[in-house]
Design an enzyme around this catalytic site. Sequence first.
Site, PDB file in Angstrom:
ATOM      1  N   GLY A  22       0.816  -1.210   0.000  1.00 54.31           N
ATOM      2  CA  GLY A  22       0.000   0.000   0.000  1.00 54.31           C
ATOM      3  C   GLY A  22       0.850   1.261   0.000  1.00 54.31           C
ATOM      4  N   LYS A  23       2.169   1.098   0.235  1.00 52.69           N
ATOM      5  CA  LYS A  23       3.084   2.248   0.253  1.00 52.69           C
ATOM      6  C   LYS A  23       2.508   3.386   1.094  1.00 52.69           C
ATOM      7  CE  LYS A  23       5.155   0.953  -4.186  1.00 52.69           C
ATOM      8  NZ  LYS A  23       4.400  -0.319  -4.364  1.00 52.69           N
ATOM      9  N   ARG A  24       1.906   3.030   2.240  1.00 51.32           N
ATOM     10  CA  ARG A  24       1.311   4.033   3.103  1.00 51.32           C
ATOM     11  C   ARG A  24       2.394   4.911   3.717  1.00 51.32           C
ATOM     12  NH1 ARG A  24      -2.620   2.534   0.342  1.00 51.32           N
ATOM     13  NH2 ARG A  24      -4.499   1.679   1.271  1.00 51.32           N
TER      14      ARG A  24
END
Lengths: 306, 306
Positions: free
Chosen positions: B102-104
């Site tokens: 999700g590359k949050r």
Amino acid sequence: MFADQLAEHVRQRGNPVLVGLDPRASMLPAGLLQGGAAAPPARQAEAYRRFCFGVIDVVGPLVPAVKPQMAFFEQLGPAGMIVLAEVVRHAQSRGMLVILDGKRNDIGTTASAYAEGLLGRESPWGADAATVSPYLGADSLDPFVEVAQARGAGIFVLVKTSNPGGGMLQDVVADGRTVYRRVAEYVERLAERTAGGSGYGLVGGVVGATYPEQLAELREAMPHAWFLVPGFGSQGGTAHDVAAAFDPRGGGAIVNNSRGIIFAHARAPYAERFGAARWQEAIEAATRDMIDELRGQTPAGRLTGG
Amino acid sequence: MFADQLAEHVRQRGNPVLVGLDPRASMLPAGLLQGGAAAPPARQAEAYRRFCFGVIDVVGPLVPAVKPQMAFFEQLGPAGMIVLAEVVRHAQSRGMLVILDGKRNDIGTTASAYAEGLLGRESPWGADAATVSPYLGADSLDPFVEVAQARGAGIFVLVKTSNPGGGMLQDVVADGRTVYRRVAEYVERLAERTAGGSGYGLVGGVVGATYPEQLAELREAMPHAWFLVPGFGSQGGTAHDVAAAFDPRGGGAIVNNSRGIIFAHARAPYAERFGAARWQEAIEAATRDMIDELRGQTPAGRLTGG
């Protein structure tokens, strides 16, 4: 398109206040959630819905836009995400613009998938604009710009953030230019290319209130970009600090306040005046005070058609 | 904890292949979704569920882990997110580890909210690990580390990505050090501090297969970090290119392939051999071929104790 709509909303409401919707189980007014953070996610999500709808009903007539923080809804799993979509629609039904704060980022068709899901009222999440993180470079931003343009929506790219650790990468200087300045120059190119009648483009920048000098530098470097300014209030930024975010006409920036407004019932001076039971009145008072504060001390007081 | 579990899974399966779950309406095998991308989101989401379950049932016994790409589920709105949570549980019920991509990224308590929602099997999304983007600096990564540590989960920080535009910020050089190298050094500090019996820590790095020289540089700079290597196959990375990601024992890296495996039914040589109706057999053949390719040409062939 978004940049012009935002200018129009700011003009109509007569202020540039952005209310951040950051619900947290442990901070909701008493009575909204039995069991607090220990309640099952579905019940927490239902409490977030009632709370956010209640915030929106109060601030809807007062300010131009809200910024739901996706993290707090995502924290509850699918139940939270269902409520997030309802919150977006409710704010729009009250005449507000909605900026989804998810700081999403990826490359190519994956970035397009985020953009298609988030941007535009016809999309599943229905946001008018969304925040985007730039570490992956130009080909991670372009797909967002493409979708935003097709749908008349907007994006805000993280440029210079309000946290103390932001400098670790953002302040790295090479060939006399900081990393954040490089991002700013790319944002400005995209903003200029997409500028509408308001003079602003659909690509804006997130620039923290906690670094007033950089705010001034970046205002000059990004004349066509809307600024989304976090860090006001709880992070220490003042109305004086954010003054530099505005253009000479008093436009071009929106100033976010999350906890300082939505949890006003728990802080001075509103806690004593209203208490938890009258949390909506506390929110209204805190919102009006922030509007006055910005009017009194910044060029936002000169807001006209900005 | 995650780093040791991953080493054990890689050892048991005898290969470091990570299958990326990137469902897309337009690329699903014929018959799975009437109407394709024009179908309502709820029907698309149901097709994603059947497709991803079908992929997992095939690759579950073969490879150590899957990596659902959150963007493609989020693209469908709440209906997609409901299915995402089911996909995570299904993969784990088949004995696999799940890395949510999700590359949050965010700061402080907002980063904590993402981490608490995503990390650990007891969390709402239930991931064993998740990807994280570093633009916001150290105080955006630390909350993820804290939650990961408390739950025995892991994170992979974007260090050097596989896309051509990644260099825009990542390759900026100041005082002789690239930005990606600064991120790598921070990742290594966190990895070393949290290292388990496998020698690896719960903080790993995402390092693209498309830059073999940087891969070698970073392997040396991050001896305690698991590498998640994207870019194999469709983005041009070969088994030869990824060789440098592995430590001298043939461990320490997992190599992702998304489209090349899950949509094998639509590409040579599998399209002719199997066709769309036998898409699961195409996936199995493509997975076995990738395993063989990595075994033949990289130190992964020497995989023993990870």
